[in-house]
Design a protein around this motif. Sequence first.
Motif, PDB file in Angstrom:
ATOM      1  N   ARG A 184       0.830  -1.209   0.000  1.00  0.00           N
ATOM      2  CA  ARG A 184       0.000   0.000   0.000  1.00  0.00           C
ATOM      3  C   ARG A 184       0.866   1.260   0.000  1.00  0.00           C
ATOM      4  NH1 ARG A 184      -5.118   0.312   0.889  1.00  0.00           N
ATOM      5  NH2 ARG A 184      -5.204  -1.750   1.883  1.00  0.00           N
ATOM      6  N   ASP A 185       0.479   2.234  -0.829  1.00  0.00           N
ATOM      7  CA  ASP A 185       1.050   3.568  -0.722  1.00  0.00           C
ATOM      8  C   ASP A 185      -0.048   4.508  -0.217  1.00  0.00           C
ATOM      9  OD1 ASP A 185      -0.488   3.639  -3.007  1.00  0.00           O
ATOM     10  OD2 ASP A 185       0.966   4.729  -4.205  1.00  0.00           O
ATOM     11  N   VAL A 186       0.322   5.741   0.064  1.00  0.00           N
ATOM     12  CA  VAL A 186      -0.594   6.646   0.760  1.00  0.00           C
ATOM     13  C   VAL A 186      -0.837   7.890  -0.087  1.00  0.00           C
ATOM     14  CG1 VAL A 186      -0.937   8.086   2.811  1.00  0.00           C
ATOM     15  CG2 VAL A 186       0.129   5.820   3.022  1.00  0.00           C
ATOM     16  N   ASP A 187      -2.049   8.001  -0.615  1.00  0.00           N
ATOM     17  CA  ASP A 187      -2.460   9.206  -1.338  1.00  0.00           C
ATOM     18  C   ASP A 187      -3.569   9.960  -0.610  1.00  0.00           C
ATOM     19  OD1 ASP A 187      -0.706   8.956  -3.571  1.00  0.00           O
ATOM     20  OD2 ASP A 187      -2.002   7.410  -4.382  1.00  0.00           O
ATOM     21  N   THR A 188      -4.353   9.240   0.186  1.00  0.00           N
ATOM     22  CA  THR A 188      -5.499   9.830   0.881  1.00  0.00           C
ATOM     23  C   THR A 188      -5.448   9.460   2.359  1.00  0.00           C
ATOM     24  OG1 THR A 188      -6.939   7.912   0.547  1.00  0.00           O
ATOM     25  CG2 THR A 188      -6.876   9.572  -1.232  1.00  0.00           C
ATOM     26  N   TRP A 189      -6.296  10.135   3.145  1.00  0.00           N
ATOM     27  CA  TRP A 189      -6.375   9.811   4.571  1.00  0.00           C
ATOM     28  C   TRP A 189      -6.862   8.377   4.768  1.00  0.00           C
ATOM     29  CZ3 TRP A 189      -4.100  12.008   8.460  1.00  0.00           C
ATOM     30  CH2 TRP A 189      -4.476  11.667   9.759  1.00  0.00           C
ATOM     31  N   GLU A 190      -7.748   7.928   3.905  1.00  0.00           N
ATOM     32  CA  GLU A 190      -8.222   6.540   3.993  1.00  0.00           C
ATOM     33  C   GLU A 190      -7.067   5.556   3.757  1.00  0.00           C
ATOM     34  OE1 GLU A 190     -11.547   3.514   2.026  1.00  0.00           O
ATOM     35  OE2 GLU A 190     -11.107   5.431   1.048  1.00  0.00           O
ATOM     36  N   ASP A 191      -6.211   5.853   2.781  1.00  0.00           N
ATOM     37  CA  ASP A 191      -5.037   5.000   2.546  1.00  0.00           C
ATOM     38  C   ASP A 191      -4.186   4.905   3.807  1.00  0.00           C
ATOM     39  OD1 ASP A 191      -5.707   4.662  -0.152  1.00  0.00           O
ATOM     40  OD2 ASP A 191      -4.442   6.336  -0.802  1.00  0.00           O
ATOM     41  N   TYR A 192      -3.981   6.045   4.440  1.00  0.00           N
ATOM     42  CA  TYR A 192      -3.154   6.083   5.659  1.00  0.00           C
ATOM     43  C   TYR A 192      -3.777   5.254   6.767  1.00  0.00           C
ATOM     44  CZ  TYR A 192      -0.854   8.144   9.781  1.00  0.00           C
ATOM     45  OH  TYR A 192      -0.179   8.342  10.957  1.00  0.00           O
ATOM     46  N   GLN A 193      -5.089   5.407   6.962  1.00  0.00           N
ATOM     47  CA  GLN A 193      -5.769   4.632   8.000  1.00  0.00           C
ATOM     48  C   GLN A 193      -5.692   3.141   7.708  1.00  0.00           C
ATOM     49  OE1 GLN A 193      -7.057   5.871  10.921  1.00  0.00           O
ATOM     50  NE2 GLN A 193      -6.060   7.751  10.226  1.00  0.00           N
ATOM     51  N   LEU A 194      -5.820   2.763   6.450  1.00  0.00           N
ATOM     52  CA  LEU A 194      -5.726   1.352   6.092  1.00  0.00           C
ATOM     53  C   LEU A 194      -4.324   0.818   6.339  1.00  0.00           C
ATOM     54  CD1 LEU A 194      -7.842   1.363   2.812  1.00  0.00           C
ATOM     55  CD2 LEU A 194      -8.427   0.202   4.959  1.00  0.00           C
ATOM     56  N   LEU A 195      -3.300   1.614   6.017  1.00  0.00           N
ATOM     57  CA  LEU A 195      -1.916   1.202   6.277  1.00  0.00           C
ATOM     58  C   LEU A 195      -1.684   1.018   7.768  1.00  0.00           C
ATOM     59  CD1 LEU A 195       0.936   0.708   5.109  1.00  0.00           C
ATOM     60  CD2 LEU A 195       1.376   3.157   5.487  1.00  0.00           C
ATOM     61  N   LEU A 196      -2.178   1.942   8.575  1.00  0.00           N
ATOM     62  CA  LEU A 196      -2.049   1.814  10.029  1.00  0.00           C
ATOM     63  C   LEU A 196      -2.751   0.556  10.523  1.00  0.00           C
ATOM     64  CD1 LEU A 196      -2.655   5.487  11.222  1.00  0.00           C
ATOM     65  CD2 LEU A 196      -0.474   4.278  11.085  1.00  0.00           C
TER      66      LEU A 196
END
Length: 203
Positions: A184-196
């Motif tokens: 996973r890479d992070v483009d959106t806040w949702e991406d970040y939450q999923l990575l966490l």
Amino acid sequence: MTDGDPLARTAALVLAAGGSRRLGRPKQLLPFVGATLLDATLAMVRRCGFPDVVVALGGAADEVRATVDLSGARVVVNEVYGEGCSSSIAAALPALPTGIDGFVLLLGDQPMVDPDHVHGLVAAARGASIAVTRYRDGVGHPFWLGRPLFETLATLHGDKGVWRLVDRAGRRLVEHHADVPVPRDVDTWEDYQLLLAEHGEAR
């Protein structure tokens, strides 16, 4: 590349210049595994054992320099980072060591790439001008870009310039197969939450 050291005559280029428009704050500095997202990516890159690492910064460059551990890397600041990833590659090319056969292109917001897959990509790319990682669910970074492409890379434009080279490569494209999903890479806040969440750090 040489038989003794698979990473000899190879460098890493980490793209970390984005302005994080969709996220609304510098994604390089998002908290992750006790440091920042970019710290985690650079820790992974160091584990790979590259003899040379170049990091392209742009958006929030001063804050990133003040916060992230950039030790051991050559830092290039792309003043026109808003023109897309291709501009960061062009800005970084002069900082790459002379005499290398090519470099591995990595994303600064993709910390969970497996160093074993990086090594596999470099081994698969021996003698090739372009190689990619083929995951279970599609092609993703890291990419290998060989010296024969350097002049072309200096003239690319936009966010998808390298992807266009991949699309045009045809039978020249080399693939390293990794039996895992695209990290996973992070483009959106949702991406970040999923990575966490994937790494037990949901907040």
